[in-house]
Design a protein around this motif. Structure first.
Motif, PDB file in Angstrom:
ATOM      1  N   MET A 185       0.714  -1.375  -0.356  1.00 12.59           N
ATOM      2  CA  MET A 185      -0.090  -0.276   0.307  1.00 12.59           C
ATOM      3  C   MET A 185       1.124   1.574   0.203  1.00 12.59           C
ATOM      4  O   MET A 185       1.261   0.807   0.940  1.00 12.59           O
ATOM      5  CB  MET A 185      -1.086   0.041   1.410  1.00 12.59           C
ATOM      6  N   VAL A 186       0.967   2.144  -0.831  1.00 11.31           N
ATOM      7  CA  VAL A 186       1.442   3.516  -1.168  1.00 11.31           C
ATOM      8  C   VAL A 186       0.980   4.051  -0.876  1.00 11.31           C
ATOM      9  O   VAL A 186      -0.476   4.620  -1.116  1.00 11.31           O
ATOM     10  CB  VAL A 186       1.912   3.338  -2.717  1.00 11.31           C
ATOM     11  N   ILE A 187       1.220   5.355  -0.043  1.00  9.61           N
ATOM     12  CA  ILE A 187       0.565   6.547   0.577  1.00  9.61           C
ATOM     13  C   ILE A 187       1.234   7.886   0.166  1.00  9.61           C
ATOM     14  O   ILE A 187       2.325   7.760   0.111  1.00  9.61           O
ATOM     15  CB  ILE A 187       0.578   6.379   1.976  1.00  9.61           C
ATOM     16  N   ARG A 188       0.402   8.772  -0.121  1.00  9.85           N
ATOM     17  CA  ARG A 188       1.176   9.897  -0.121  1.00  9.85           C
ATOM     18  C   ARG A 188       0.588  11.635   0.311  1.00  9.85           C
ATOM     19  O   ARG A 188      -0.225  12.011   0.313  1.00  9.85           O
ATOM     20  CB  ARG A 188       0.694  10.380  -1.662  1.00  9.85           C
ATOM     21  N   PRO A 189       1.593  11.407   1.660  1.00  9.64           N
ATOM     22  CA  PRO A 189       0.451  12.412   2.786  1.00  9.64           C
ATOM     23  C   PRO A 189       0.535  14.087   2.578  1.00  9.64           C
ATOM     24  O   PRO A 189      -0.506  14.343   2.950  1.00  9.64           O
ATOM     25  CB  PRO A 189       0.813  12.068   4.027  1.00  9.64           C
ATOM     26  N   LEU A 190       1.205  14.256   1.810  1.00 10.31           N
ATOM     27  CA  LEU A 190       1.595  15.097   0.962  1.00 10.31           C
ATOM     28  C   LEU A 190       1.119  15.536  -0.497  1.00 10.31           C
ATOM     29  O   LEU A 190       0.605  16.674  -0.940  1.00 10.31           O
ATOM     30  CB  LEU A 190       3.138  15.583   0.882  1.00 10.31           C
ATOM     31  N   ALA A 191      -0.132  15.182  -0.974  1.00 10.80           N
ATOM     32  CA  ALA A 191      -1.424  15.240  -1.527  1.00 10.80           C
ATOM     33  C   ALA A 191      -2.051  16.266  -1.748  1.00 10.80           C
ATOM     34  O   ALA A 191      -2.679  17.121  -2.421  1.00 10.80           O
ATOM     35  CB  ALA A 191      -1.679  13.629  -1.499  1.00 10.80           C
ATOM     36  N   TYR A 192      -2.325  17.088  -0.547  1.00 14.09           N
ATOM     37  CA  TYR A 192      -3.135  18.593   0.103  1.00 14.09           C
ATOM     38  C   TYR A 192      -1.956  18.881  -0.595  1.00 14.09           C
ATOM     39  O   TYR A 192      -2.739  20.978   0.001  1.00 14.09           O
ATOM     40  CB  TYR A 192      -4.210  18.307   1.277  1.00 14.09           C
ATOM     41  N   CYS A 193      -0.805  19.432  -0.203  1.00 10.26           N
ATOM     42  CA  CYS A 193       1.065  20.134   0.623  1.00 10.26           C
ATOM     43  C   CYS A 193       0.435  21.146  -0.919  1.00 10.26           C
ATOM     44  O   CYS A 193       1.306  20.359  -1.888  1.00 10.26           O
ATOM     45  CB  CYS A 193       1.398  19.552   0.755  1.00 10.26           C
ATOM     46  N   ALA A 194       0.946  22.486  -0.613  1.00 11.83           N
ATOM     47  CA  ALA A 194       1.545  23.062  -2.419  1.00 11.83           C
ATOM     48  C   ALA A 194       2.826  22.489  -2.044  1.00 11.83           C
ATOM     49  O   ALA A 194       4.079  22.666  -1.221  1.00 11.83           O
ATOM     50  CB  ALA A 194       0.777  24.268  -1.776  1.00 11.83           C
ATOM     51  N   GLU A 195       3.722  22.772  -3.025  1.00  6.01           N
ATOM     52  CA  GLU A 195       4.878  22.107  -3.329  1.00  6.01           C
ATOM     53  C   GLU A 195       5.750  23.619  -3.221  1.00  6.01           C
ATOM     54  O   GLU A 195       6.114  23.554  -2.283  1.00  6.01           O
ATOM     55  CB  GLU A 195       5.581  21.918  -4.550  1.00  6.01           C
TER      56      GLU A 195
END
Length: 324
Positions: A185-195
């Motif tokens: 299971m791969v997760i991307r916790p920064l998905a809501y974070c602006a670069e």
């Protein structure tokens, strides 16, 4: 043992860094809650490349772990691809200063990529496949239940456009992904974070950034062109990036053209369509919530807050230093 995390108190950080930390942890917490990314007892392997995004992800997850509603373990992982000039000592020294568990995996994928890919051609595809296989293998060896990657909001949007322009698909990076074999299971916790927020935070924290010389030199890569276009849009049309991101959670199959998602062939006169008949209407273009309010944090589904998952990860003590 005293760690970097425990030495960095609120007083040590600038006001800007404190605000960024609060904004980013709030966005990460909401993403974790919305997509159920981290659960009780998880072993989260955080993939650290030496870039700003993965440094920020590791730093913030460690800070959040102390006040999280569930107990989970963090293991930092780096893949040393044997790139010429790669500073092998930087990440181990940094991980040890944090007091975090870590694994350094050394595989000469650099030579493979340089041998297989002609000079001047994009190396990303082969490089990513090789990395993925090694990361999955390492996660299995470590007993990791989640693999955390440092992709932020713009990474997801760039992938959407790359797939549209060159793959003929409306497809982006999902915040949560199950591997094809069902084992990871791969997760991307920064998905809501602006670069731009992640970049500012990385500068404020003075992370020891390691550049990627393998792909970093490919200035004409299509992803970089799309990144430049998004940056230009963000400058000229504030709120456009947030609106594009929001669209990923507001898909209307009846107004696309995919027979697999909507039964156009079987559509009858008595059917009820959720979006209604807008065939002859001018498109409704509401004012962006970002542009209207001047706010800098807008999560994807700002347009439909009633669908927001209750966030048990909302941290009430963001100003307190974390200990790991």
């Amino acid at each position: 043992m005293e760690t970097i995390q425990s030495r960095i108190s609120v007083e040590d950080l600038s006001n800007t860094a404190q605000r960024l930390k609060k904004r980013l942890t709030r966005a990460i917490g909401q993403a974790i809650a919305d997509f159920n990314m981290i659960e009780e007892g998880d072993v989260v392997m955080v993939c650290c490349s030496g870039g700003k995004d993965s440094y920020a992800l590791l730093n913030l997850l460690m800070a959040m772990r102390e006040r999280a509603p569930v107990s989970f373990r963090i293991i930092a992982m780096n893949l040393d691809q044997r790139q010429p000039g790669f500073p092998e000592d930087v990440l181990p020294r940094y991980f040890e200063s944090l007091g975090v568990e870590y694994r350094i995996v050394t595989e000469d994928t650099y030579s493979i990529v340089k041998e297989k890919i002609p000079e001047g051609k994009t190396t990303c595809s082969l490089c990513s496949r090789l990395r993925r296989a090694i990361i999955y293998r390492t996660a299995q060896e470590l007993g990791a239940t989640k693999i955390a990657l440092g992709h932020h909001r713009e990474d997801l949007i760039e992938t959407l456009f790359l797939n549209m322009f060159f793959g003929g698909k409306i497809k982006a990076m999902p915040p949560k992904l199950l591997s094809d074999d069902g084992q990871h299971m791969v997760i991307r916790p920064l998905a809501y974070c602006a670069e731009k927020d992640v970049a500012k935070y990385a500068r404020a924290m003075d992370f020891p950034i390691i550049p990627c010389n393998l792909c970093g030199s490919q200035e004409n890569a299509q992803r970089k062109l799309i990144k430049a276009q998004l940056a230009e849009w963000d400058r000229i049309f504030p709120g456009r990036i947030e609106s594009i991101a929001t669209s990923l959670q507001n898909v209307v199959p009846s107004h696309l053209a995919d027979n697999a998602l909507f039964g156009f062939k079987d559509l009858t006169r008595d059917a009820v369509i959720g979006e209604g008949d807008i065939a002859f209407d001018a498109p409704d273009l509401p004012v962006s919530p970002l542009a209207a309010s001047g706010a800098s944090t807008v999560f994807w589904n700002q347009a439909s807050p009633d669908t927001r998952t209750a966030n048990p990860w909302s941290l009430q003590s963001d100003d307190q230093p974390a200990h790991s």
